[in-house]
Structure formats: C-alpha cells, structure tokens
Design a protein around this motif. Structure first.
Motif, PDB file in Angstrom:
ATOM      1  N   ARG A 105      35.782   2.600  -4.348  1.00  0.00           N
ATOM      2  CA  ARG A 105      36.982   3.429  -4.403  1.00  0.00           C
ATOM      3  C   ARG A 105      37.182   3.924  -5.829  1.00  0.00           C
ATOM      4  O   ARG A 105      36.666   3.339  -6.788  1.00  0.00           O
ATOM      5  CB  ARG A 105      38.208   2.670  -3.921  1.00  0.00           C
ATOM      6  N   VAL A 106      37.951   4.995  -5.941  1.00  0.00           N
ATOM      7  CA  VAL A 106      38.277   5.599  -7.231  1.00  0.00           C
ATOM      8  C   VAL A 106      39.792   5.553  -7.382  1.00  0.00           C
ATOM      9  O   VAL A 106      40.516   6.124  -6.561  1.00  0.00           O
ATOM     10  CB  VAL A 106      37.764   7.044  -7.329  1.00  0.00           C
ATOM     11  N   THR A 107      40.260   4.866  -8.418  1.00  0.00           N
ATOM     12  CA  THR A 107      41.691   4.814  -8.710  1.00  0.00           C
ATOM     13  C   THR A 107      41.997   5.739  -9.877  1.00  0.00           C
ATOM     14  O   THR A 107      41.121   6.449 -10.373  1.00  0.00           O
ATOM     15  CB  THR A 107      42.116   3.376  -9.039  1.00  0.00           C
ATOM     16  N   THR A 137      30.295  14.506  -0.423  1.00  0.00           N
ATOM     17  CA  THR A 137      31.033  13.392  -1.027  1.00  0.00           C
ATOM     18  C   THR A 137      30.522  13.074  -2.421  1.00  0.00           C
ATOM     19  O   THR A 137      31.302  12.826  -3.348  1.00  0.00           O
ATOM     20  CB  THR A 137      30.927  12.148  -0.132  1.00  0.00           C
ATOM     21  N   ALA A 138      29.193  13.092  -2.601  1.00  0.00           N
ATOM     22  CA  ALA A 138      28.621  12.807  -3.919  1.00  0.00           C
ATOM     23  C   ALA A 138      29.026  13.868  -4.931  1.00  0.00           C
ATOM     24  O   ALA A 138      29.367  13.550  -6.079  1.00  0.00           O
ATOM     25  CB  ALA A 138      27.095  12.729  -3.809  1.00  0.00           C
ATOM     26  N   GLU A 139      29.015  15.139  -4.529  1.00  0.00           N
ATOM     27  CA  GLU A 139      29.397  16.205  -5.454  1.00  0.00           C
ATOM     28  C   GLU A 139      30.882  16.128  -5.785  1.00  0.00           C
ATOM     29  O   GLU A 139      31.290  16.344  -6.925  1.00  0.00           O
ATOM     30  CB  GLU A 139      29.046  17.562  -4.842  1.00  0.00           C
ATOM     31  N   SER A 174      43.770  -5.376  -6.820  1.00  0.00           N
ATOM     32  CA  SER A 174      44.704  -4.434  -7.437  1.00  0.00           C
ATOM     33  C   SER A 174      44.731  -3.132  -6.651  1.00  0.00           C
ATOM     34  O   SER A 174      43.787  -2.791  -5.938  1.00  0.00           O
ATOM     35  CB  SER A 174      44.297  -4.173  -8.886  1.00  0.00           C
ATOM     36  N   HIS A 175      45.821  -2.379  -6.799  1.00  0.00           N
ATOM     37  CA  HIS A 175      46.010  -1.101  -6.106  1.00  0.00           C
ATOM     38  C   HIS A 175      45.789  -1.236  -4.598  1.00  0.00           C
ATOM     39  O   HIS A 175      44.895  -0.610  -4.024  1.00  0.00           O
ATOM     40  CB  HIS A 175      45.068  -0.029  -6.665  1.00  0.00           C
ATOM     41  N   PRO A 176      46.578  -2.066  -3.925  1.00  0.00           N
ATOM     42  CA  PRO A 176      46.365  -2.215  -2.471  1.00  0.00           C
ATOM     43  C   PRO A 176      46.653  -0.951  -1.689  1.00  0.00           C
ATOM     44  O   PRO A 176      46.238  -0.827  -0.536  1.00  0.00           O
ATOM     45  CB  PRO A 176      47.352  -3.336  -2.100  1.00  0.00           C
ATOM     46  N   GLU A 177      47.350   0.006  -2.287  1.00  0.00           N
ATOM     47  CA  GLU A 177      47.661   1.243  -1.566  1.00  0.00           C
ATOM     48  C   GLU A 177      46.461   2.184  -1.461  1.00  0.00           C
ATOM     49  O   GLU A 177      46.474   3.129  -0.669  1.00  0.00           O
ATOM     50  CB  GLU A 177      48.821   1.974  -2.265  1.00  0.00           C
ATOM     51  N   ILE A 178      45.409   1.953  -2.258  1.00  0.00           N
ATOM     52  CA  ILE A 178      44.218   2.804  -2.236  1.00  0.00           C
ATOM     53  C   ILE A 178      43.160   2.132  -1.378  1.00  0.00           C
ATOM     54  O   ILE A 178      42.751   1.000  -1.645  1.00  0.00           O
ATOM     55  CB  ILE A 178      43.683   3.053  -3.660  1.00  0.00           C
ATOM     56  N   ALA A 179      42.713   2.828  -0.349  1.00  0.00           N
ATOM     57  CA  ALA A 179      41.755   2.251   0.597  1.00  0.00           C
ATOM     58  C   ALA A 179      40.348   2.245   0.008  1.00  0.00           C
ATOM     59  O   ALA A 179      39.986   3.097  -0.806  1.00  0.00           O
ATOM     60  CB  ALA A 179      41.777   3.041   1.907  1.00  0.00           C
ATOM     61  N   TRP A 180      39.557   1.288   0.454  1.00  0.00           N
ATOM     62  CA  TRP A 180      38.146   1.209   0.081  1.00  0.00           C
ATOM     63  C   TRP A 180      37.332   2.097   1.017  1.00  0.00           C
ATOM     64  O   TRP A 180      37.593   2.155   2.206  1.00  0.00           O
ATOM     65  CB  TRP A 180      37.635  -0.229   0.159  1.00  0.00           C
ATOM     66  N   GLU A 181      36.324   2.767   0.449  1.00  0.00           N
ATOM     67  CA  GLU A 181      35.483   3.691   1.210  1.00  0.00           C
ATOM     68  C   GLU A 181      34.138   3.051   1.510  1.00  0.00           C
ATOM     69  O   GLU A 181      33.624   2.234   0.744  1.00  0.00           O
ATOM     70  CB  GLU A 181      35.271   4.996   0.430  1.00  0.00           C
ATOM     71  N   ARG A 182      33.540   3.459   2.652  1.00  0.00           N
ATOM     72  CA  ARG A 182      32.197   3.015   3.024  1.00  0.00           C
ATOM     73  C   ARG A 182      31.147   3.996   2.503  1.00  0.00           C
ATOM     74  O   ARG A 182      31.447   5.144   2.190  1.00  0.00           O
ATOM     75  CB  ARG A 182      32.049   2.938   4.548  1.00  0.00           C
ATOM     76  N   LEU A 183      29.911   3.527   2.452  1.00  0.00           N
ATOM     77  CA  LEU A 183      28.792   4.415   2.199  1.00  0.00           C
ATOM     78  C   LEU A 183      28.500   5.236   3.450  1.00  0.00           C
ATOM     79  O   LEU A 183      29.050   4.983   4.523  1.00  0.00           O
ATOM     80  CB  LEU A 183      27.556   3.614   1.785  1.00  0.00           C
ATOM     81  N   SER A 184      27.627   6.200   3.330  1.00  0.00           N
ATOM     82  CA  SER A 184      27.333   7.087   4.456  1.00  0.00           C
ATOM     83  C   SER A 184      26.635   6.320   5.580  1.00  0.00           C
ATOM     84  O   SER A 184      25.665   5.582   5.356  1.00  0.00           O
ATOM     85  CB  SER A 184      26.453   8.250   3.997  1.00  0.00           C
ATOM     86  N   VAL A 185      27.112   6.530   6.817  1.00  0.00           N
ATOM     87  CA  VAL A 185      26.523   5.865   7.975  1.00  0.00           C
ATOM     88  C   VAL A 185      25.137   6.421   8.302  1.00  0.00           C
ATOM     89  O   VAL A 185      24.379   5.819   9.075  1.00  0.00           O
ATOM     90  CB  VAL A 185      27.470   6.013   9.187  1.00  0.00           C
TER      91      VAL A 185
END
Length: 569
Positions: free
Chosen positions: A119-121, A183-185, A50-61
């Motif tokens: 991701r956050v929708t 990012t966490a905050e 669902s929501h293909p327009e919202i990209a998935w994010e990675r954790l911190s490298v």
C-alpha cells in the motif's frame, strides 16, 4: 598537521556556523547533511498496523495463470525422464532434478503471491510478505531514490511488470512482482511525478488585465517532454563482446547441454575428444584447441547477451516541472526502465579496468545521495553501458549541465614521492613471497625453483605501481571537485562541492617525511566517501580550501609570512 603521531585526522562538518543560512548553497548542503544523518539513524518502525483506514492491495492475479503454465512446463522434464527415457541408455536424474527445481520455484512464487500485500500512504510505501517468516518493509516517500520497472518474457505475456522501489539501502528496498501495466505506471507516477502529472504553478500577482494579456502572449511555449541524452549505438556491441570472460560465457551453456544430453545416451565429452583427437594431441594441445574454438563462440554469446539486455537503449531527461528525473530504457525480451530523481544527483563516476583503459572504454554511473555504491541499487546508478571514453564525456557534459564538464578537466599530478612509495611496496611484496617460497623449497615442501615465482612477479608489480601512480590526480572545475585513483581499475569521480560534508586528512610517518597526505572526502552520495591518496601537503590543503572555503577556514589557518604554506589545526 599535528606532529608526533603516526596518523593525524582532521574532520569537520560541511555546514559550519560561519555559513550564511540564507544562501542557496547552504540550504542544499543541509539537505545533503540530512541524507547523511539518515544513513546512520533510521525512523521508528510504524508497523503494518498504522493507517488502518488505508487498505492493503494485492499483486496482479494474472501471475497465478503464469505460474500454472510454469508449473506444467516444469513437470515436462520429469515426465520425459520417467516415461519416455525409462531405459538403461543413460541417467535420468538431471532431468528429474531440473523438474523438481522448477516445481519448487513455482510453488514458492504462488505462495509469495498469496501472502504479499502493499500500500501507499501519504508518507511511505509499505510491503508485507512472508509465509513461514513474516516480513514488513517500508520506504519513506522522501527517501525513494529510484523507481525501476522490469519485464521478463513471462511478465510480458501476462501483461504485467515488476516494480523495484529503491531507497539506496538493501534492507528497506523491495520489489512488487508483479503489477498490471496501468497499475505499475500509476504507482511510478505517484512516487516520482513528472511534468505530465504536475503542471507548473503560474505566478499570481495583482496586475492590470492588459498587462497580464501581454505577458501571456509573449510567454514561451513549453519545451519537449523529453530530452534524449544517449541512444543505443551498434559499435557498443563490439565493446562488450571482446572480454577475457568470453570462454566462460560459452562454457556455462555447454556444461548445461552436457547434462541435458546425458539421459538421451549422448556423451558430449566423448564427441569433443574425438573432434580434437585427444589421444594424439595430448591434454595441453587439446585444451589450447578447445579454447581457440570456444573463445570466438563465447564472444558471440556475449554479443547476443548484450543485445538482449540493452536493445533500444535510451538515456532520457524528462522535461519535468516538479521533480526532474533521469531515466533509462533498455531490453529486448526482458525490458527495464529506471527512474532517478535528478535533484539528488551529485556527480558522475567513471570506472576503467586496465584492459578497458587500453581500449579507451569506460562505464558511467551517477553519484546520488542515498544510493550506495556496491549495493543492490547499482543497477539504478549505472546510466551507460561500456562505451568509448569520448562518448561518456559527451553524455557527462549533458548530465552535469550549466558549466564546462568536470570530467574533461586537466588533473594535477601528485609528487614523485607517491611513485617511490608504490615502487617500494611493489618490491617488498615479491621479495617476501620469494623468501617464503625459498624456505618452503629448502624444506622440500615445494620444488627448489618455486622461489623464482616471486622474482617473476617483481616486474609485474613494478608495472602495476607505475600504473597506480599515473592514475593519481585531482582538480577543481567550477562547482565540482575531481579525484582519480586506481592501478588495475582506474576510478574518476566528479563530486559537487556542496555534497562534501567533511574532510579527513591522514598522514603516516613516512608520508610526513615525504610531505604527503591522504585526503578522504565524506559525502552522503555514492560510495559515502572518496579517497585522494598521497597528494602533496600543499596540494591537499589548497584543494580543501578551494573546494569548501567556509568549511576549510574552521581548521586550516595560514602560518608565518604571507605566501608560506598553511597548517591544519
């Protein structure tokens, strides 16, 4: 109660048809009812597509580099065992096992980083992970109960945090290990916005310019951004140190040290036997001496552990203009911050085990909708460590604002029949045990004197029955109902009346003969239901009618002349 049955139940919905739908209390009760329905029926799974327009994010490298350092440190014990200690001085397999466990954990952490996305929708927070078995979890944003961030030493060195998103259900809650601090905050503020993020809307009205200027001139200044309700106190360390588990707290690291020193040819057990003179003292005196030495050392270990976990503790109410929140901050090397939506808090819970009760100590947690007691979210529910009862009551008065604190309300005592029932059960149990042990002794399966164990337990059981009776109590304080029970662990709960979504009245045959009844209180908050055992029938019906009069009128009606006791339909 309906006569003729061994047990009679009466349950009713908290939002009855007679309630005024425009009242504020009914609206809030409707929210609680919706929370209760959520626990039983979930939403259809939208799926990761669902929501293909919202990209998935990675954790911190940054965690990749932390894992590389962890991998190097994990290999060190194995290298030490195979190269340096390749002698018959002692077994090296403990070091090899430790190295293998460290390498395995590091590889798993690296694979977790590679496959985890989030991701956050607009309506939910999602996470997909898993290497061999793919996992997909999501939490609707309106069901987020807490946002918890923790930092271990390796995360602190890398400048990242672990964010825990709690829904009150372990199957949907998850954590993101790890995100950078900004990012966490930002994620926390997005999921639980505070006053700094949501300025209060100003009222718009058609007024004269001069009148508007006059009103803005007398408008009060905004209050402080945070209100500190409790801070770390040094005596708290003493409350946590003295425990019956202190010996085990010291024994665990000694056991690990024993296996660590084995490859170096050092037998810690032999050293201890020599120090206590085991050959001369014998087993029992040697054990007593070891306990006498281990207990104070275990007390020190417990004190250090408490300081490490709770240093710089603060319980804070954020000065929010949108969604108020209670937050706790604690920790020295590993820090933890927990945010709780204060609009979902329905009461407080004190837990006092028997030894704590004698010392006047208690542990405090909030009763929150959607946050199950005994689930993985217990850390989010607890707002204070083990403290004195008067300190917990002071904090309770600040958390439950707007009226006298219900945690200080005097409780009504239950009838003597409740004590008689507990004394009878305290007699039956040891008597049955003594009879079984006597029969086993007669068949030579146990020694002849074994039945005396049941006799010796009788006074202990009678004492426990007396404690259980003295713990019983209930009261109504403002908009809260208070129930207390428990023999070995006394539990006192203050619950808002509007959080009650029904009543269940149970009455066994013996309770009916003694005119007593057990009341169960269903609620979408905390442990989902709370129990008030063995209250008098008049007490219970009066308690139900006074706590929720609109709901009680649906199944409790007066009978006979005015002043006579009521009956449930």
């Amino acid at each position: 109660m309906t006569a003729g049955n061994s047990t009679s139940d009466t349950t009713s919905d908290a939002t009855g048809p007679t309630a005024d739908p425009t009242s504020e209390v009914t609206a809030e009760a409707a929210v609680d009812r919706a929370d209760a329905l959520e626990a039983g029926a979930g939403e259809p799974d939208p799926g990761p597509g669902s929501h293909p327009e919202i990209a998935w994010e990675r954790l911190s490298v940054r965690m990749v580099w932390v894992n590389l350092v962890r991998l190097v440190l994990s290999i060190v014990p194995g290298v030490l065992a195979t190269v340096v200690l390749n002698t018959p001085a002692g077994p090296v397999w403990p070091l090899l096992i430790a190295s293998a466990i460290g390498v395995f954990a590091t590889v798993l952490a690296f694979l977790r980083f590679l496959v985890t996305r989030y991701r956050v929708t607009g309506d939910r927070v999602e996470r997909k992970s898993g290497w061999l078995v793919r996992q997909y979890r999501y939490v609707p944003r309106d069901r987020i109960r807490s946002v918890d961030s923790s930092v271990r030493l390796r995360h602190r060195l890398a400048g990242v945090r672990v964010v825990h998103i709690g829904s009150g259900e372990s199957r949907s809650s998850f954590k993101l290990d790890a995100l950078t601090i900004p990012t966490a905050e930002a994620l926390r503020r997005q999921l639980m916005p505070d006053g700094a993020d949501e300025p209060a809307p100003r009222p718009v009205a058609e007024e004269e310019p001069g009148q508007a200027a006059e009103q803005s001139a007398v408008e009060p200044e905004p209050g402080p951004p945070e209100e500190v309700l409790a801070r770390f106190r040094k005596p708290w360390v003493l409350y946590e140190m003295f425990s019956v588990w202190a010996i085990f707290a010291f024994g665990a690291p000694v056991f690990g040290l024993y296996w660590t020193l084995q490859p170096f040819g050092v037998d810690l057990l032999e050293i201890v036997q020599g120090l206590v003179d085991y050959e001369r003292r014998g087993f029992w005196w040697s054990l007593a001496l070891c306990c006498a030495v281990a207990y104070p050392l275990g007390v020190v270990v417990l004190g250090l552990g408490f300081v490490m976990a709770n240093w710089d503790f603060a319980l804070v109410r954020t000065a929010t203009k949108g969604r108020p929140a209670l937050l706790t901050r604690r920790g020295l090397l590993s820090t933890r911050t927990v945010y709780r939506d204060e609009t979902r808090i329905r009461g407080l819970h004190f837990k006092e085990p028997l030894l704590w009760r004698w010392l006047g100590l208690t542990r405090t947690s909030v009763v929150t909708t959607g946050l199950k007691g005994g689930s993985d979210e217990n850390g989010a529910a607890g707002i204070l460590p083990r403290v004195r009862l008067w300190e917990a009551r002071e904090v309770a008065a600040k958390v439950l604002t707007g009226e006298p604190s219900p945690m200080e309300a005097p409780l009504a005592r239950h009838p003597r029949g409740a004590l008689t029932r507990r004394l009878i059960w305290a007699t039956y149990g040891p008597a049955a045990l003594a009879g079984v042990l006597f029969w086993l002794g007669a068949t030579d399966a146990l020694p002849d004197w074994a039945w005396w164990i049941g006799v010796a337990l009788w006074p202990v059981a009678l004492l426990a029955a007396a404690f259980a009776y003295l713990a019983l109590g209930h009261a109504l304080s403002g908009s809260y109902l208070v129930v207390r029970r428990g023999a070995f662990t006394r539990s006192t709960v203050a619950l808002q009346n509007r959080a009650v979504i029904g009543w269940t009245l149970r009455q066994s045959i013996f309770q009916r003969m003694g005119r007593r009844v057990t009341v169960q209180i269903p609620t979408p908050a905390g442990e989902r239901h709370y129990v008030l055992p063995d209250a008098g029938t008049r007490q219970a019906l009066a308690f139900v009618a006074a706590a929720t009069p609109d709901l009680a009128s649906q199944f409790i009606t007066p009978t006979g002349r005015a002043g006579e006791r009521t009956r449930s339909r």
